[in-house]
Design an enzyme around this catalytic site. Structure first.
Site, PDB file in Angstrom:
ATOM      1  N   ASN A  47       0.842  -1.199   0.000  1.00  0.00           N
ATOM      2  CA  ASN A  47       0.000   0.000   0.000  1.00  0.00           C
ATOM      3  C   ASN A  47       0.876   1.247   0.000  1.00  0.00           C
ATOM      4  O   ASN A  47       1.958   1.283   0.592  1.00  0.00           O
ATOM      5  CB  ASN A  47      -1.027  -0.004   1.138  1.00  0.00           C
ATOM      6  N   GLU A  49       0.350   5.219   0.632  1.00  0.00           N
ATOM      7  CA  GLU A  49      -0.597   6.246   1.081  1.00  0.00           C
ATOM      8  C   GLU A  49      -0.156   7.632   0.628  1.00  0.00           C
ATOM      9  O   GLU A  49       0.939   7.815   0.075  1.00  0.00           O
ATOM     10  CB  GLU A  49      -0.734   6.160   2.612  1.00  0.00           C
ATOM     11  N   CYS A  58      -4.154   0.642  -2.361  1.00  0.00           N
ATOM     12  CA  CYS A  58      -3.994  -0.611  -1.612  1.00  0.00           C
ATOM     13  C   CYS A  58      -2.891  -1.482  -2.227  1.00  0.00           C
ATOM     14  O   CYS A  58      -2.598  -1.390  -3.427  1.00  0.00           O
ATOM     15  CB  CYS A  58      -5.280  -1.423  -1.652  1.00  0.00           C
ATOM     16  N   GLU A  60      -3.030  -4.620  -2.977  1.00  0.00           N
ATOM     17  CA  GLU A  60      -3.527  -5.509  -4.032  1.00  0.00           C
ATOM     18  C   GLU A  60      -3.538  -4.799  -5.381  1.00  0.00           C
ATOM     19  O   GLU A  60      -3.129  -5.357  -6.402  1.00  0.00           O
ATOM     20  CB  GLU A  60      -4.952  -5.981  -3.717  1.00  0.00           C
ATOM     21  N   CYS A  91     -10.406  -5.167  -0.214  1.00  0.00           N
ATOM     22  CA  CYS A  91     -11.536  -4.223  -0.192  1.00  0.00           C
ATOM     23  C   CYS A  91     -12.312  -4.305  -1.508  1.00  0.00           C
ATOM     24  O   CYS A  91     -11.875  -4.927  -2.481  1.00  0.00           O
ATOM     25  CB  CYS A  91     -11.036  -2.801   0.061  1.00  0.00           C
ATOM     26  N   CYS A  94     -10.487  -3.148  -4.706  1.00  0.00           N
ATOM     27  CA  CYS A  94      -9.479  -4.106  -5.178  1.00  0.00           C
ATOM     28  C   CYS A  94     -10.134  -5.337  -5.798  1.00  0.00           C
ATOM     29  O   CYS A  94      -9.618  -5.889  -6.776  1.00  0.00           O
ATOM     30  CB  CYS A  94      -8.551  -4.499  -4.037  1.00  0.00           C
TER      31      CYS A  94
HETATM   32  N1  THU Z   1      -5.259  -1.631   2.578  1.00  0.00           N
HETATM   33  C1  THU Z   1      -4.660  -2.468   1.688  1.00  0.00           C
HETATM   34  O1  THU Z   1      -3.591  -2.166   1.147  1.00  0.00           O
HETATM   35  N2  THU Z   1      -5.272  -3.633   1.397  1.00  0.00           N
HETATM   36  C2  THU Z   1      -6.388  -4.112   2.022  1.00  0.00           C
HETATM   37  O2  THU Z   1      -6.837  -5.208   1.729  1.00  0.00           O
HETATM   38  C3  THU Z   1      -7.050  -3.288   3.049  1.00  0.00           C
HETATM   39  C4  THU Z   1      -6.531  -1.909   3.194  1.00  0.00           C
HETATM   40  C5  THU Z   1      -4.556  -0.386   2.940  1.00  0.00           C
HETATM   41  C6  THU Z   1      -5.166   0.886   2.450  1.00  0.00           C
HETATM   42  C7  THU Z   1      -4.635   1.871   3.466  1.00  0.00           C
HETATM   43  O3  THU Z   1      -3.327   2.257   3.076  1.00  0.00           O
HETATM   44  C8  THU Z   1      -4.524   1.075   4.747  1.00  0.00           C
HETATM   45  O4  THU Z   1      -4.516  -0.292   4.352  1.00  0.00           O
HETATM   46  C9  THU Z   1      -5.656   1.306   5.732  1.00  0.00           C
HETATM   47  O5  THU Z   1      -6.876   1.140   5.128  1.00  0.00           O
END
Ligand code: THU
Length: 135
Positions: A47, A49, A58, A60, A91, A94
């Site tokens: 991920n 941000e 994310c 994925e 999520c 994704c």
């Molecule tokens: N996130 C992912 O990378 N994958 C998931 O399956 C759930 C959420 C990340 C997005 C964000 O950077 C952090 O987790 C909190 O939501």
């Protein structure tokens, strides 16, 4: 399609390693993902941000986009690793992105406790909207 145990282990290990590169200064939730494509290659992502929170990506989706950028468009399986006690499923956004390249993909969720969850994309996103729904 189910995965051979060795391939499953390799994919989960790649997802766990990928989480080390996570850029998650806001949520502190460091996620890694690994995509297995039909050629047998593994493509990873984490991920990423942003200070403008909504622009965060994310793990994925990073991994899927990395696979596609590498010329691979047939996704067989996706592993996701989260630093949690229980496995975390991808999520909704994704799921939709995985559907584009792997509507039947196996989804493997792994976490710190060692607990695993295995399902398929079509179970997670029944009746998915895809290119065939476009005129
Ligand atoms: N996130 C992912 O990378 N994958 C998931 O399956 C759930 C959420 C990340 C997005 C964000 O950077 C952090 O987790 C909190 O939501």
């Amino acid at each position: 399609m189910s995965l051979a145990p060795a391939q499953r282990r390799r994919l989960i290990a790649a997802a766990r390693r990928a989480a080390q590169a996570a850029y998650a200064p806001y949520s502190k939730f460091r996620v890694g993902a690994a995509v297995l494509t039909r050629s047998g290659k593994i493509h990873t992502g984490c991920n990423v941000e942003n200070a403008s929170y909504g622009l965060s990506n994310c793990a994925e989706r990073t991994a899927v986009f990395t696979a596609v950028a590498g010329g691979e468009r047939k996704i067989v399986a996706v592993a996701v690793y989260t630093p949690t006690r229980k496995p975390t499923l991808p999520c909704g956004a994704c799921r939709q992105v995985i559907n584009e390249f792997g509507p039947k993909a196996v989804i493997l969720c792994a976490c710190r406790s060692g607990e695993r969850l295995e399902t398929t994309l079509d179970q997670l996103l029944p009746g998915a909207f895809g290119r065939r729904n476009l005129p």
